[in-house]
Design a protein around this motif. Structure first.
Motif, mmCIF file in Angstrom:
data_model
loop_
_atom_site.group_PDB
_atom_site.id
_atom_site.type_symbol
_atom_site.label_atom_id
_atom_site.label_comp_id
_atom_site.label_asym_id
_atom_site.label_seq_id
_atom_site.Cartn_x
_atom_site.Cartn_y
_atom_site.Cartn_z
ATOM 1 N N UNK A 140 0.821 -1.163 0.016
ATOM 2 C CA UNK A 140 -0.176 0.094 -0.135
ATOM 3 C C UNK A 140 0.831 1.253 -0.017
ATOM 4 N N UNK A 141 0.446 2.197 -0.650
ATOM 5 C CA UNK A 141 1.136 3.279 -0.828
ATOM 6 C C UNK A 141 0.653 4.325 0.462
ATOM 7 N N UNK A 142 1.454 5.001 0.996
ATOM 8 C CA UNK A 142 1.193 5.973 2.031
ATOM 9 C C UNK A 142 0.542 7.288 1.386
ATOM 10 N N UNK A 143 -0.592 7.617 1.487
ATOM 11 C CA UNK A 143 -1.205 8.866 0.973
ATOM 12 C C UNK A 143 -1.809 9.595 1.941
ATOM 13 N N UNK A 144 -1.957 10.878 2.012
ATOM 14 C CA UNK A 144 -2.356 11.564 3.288
ATOM 15 C C UNK A 144 -3.893 11.689 2.577
#
Length: 78
Positions: free
Chosen positions: A2-6
């Motif tokens: 999973x990509x860390x996205x805000x």
């Protein structure tokens, strides 16, 4: 993976959250005032000081409500 996205900044309910915070703070102040009838000395002074801090918080909340209301009217543009 999973990509860390805000998360996007959602200010749509900030005014309502601030109003709830004002109500909760006032309720806490009233409860503290009632408690003071059963306390004395250092404990009573601590309650007084805490309510003074709460009063300052209320002033800040009111300013934030005004700012957020204005931002809402302006479409939250910077």
């Amino acid at each position: 993976m999973r990509k860390n996205t805000s998360n996007p900044d959602d200010r749509s309910d900030n005014v309502e959250k601030l109003q709830d915070m004002v109500k909760n703070t006032k309720d806490n102040m009233e409860a503290a005032e009632e408690l003071m009838a059963y306390t004395s000395g250092e404990e009573r002074e601590a309650i007084k000081q805490k309510n003074e801090r709460r009063e300052k918080s209320l002033e800040g909340f009111q300013k934030e409500i005004i700012d957020e209301t204005q931002a809402r009217k302006n479409g939250y543009s910077s």
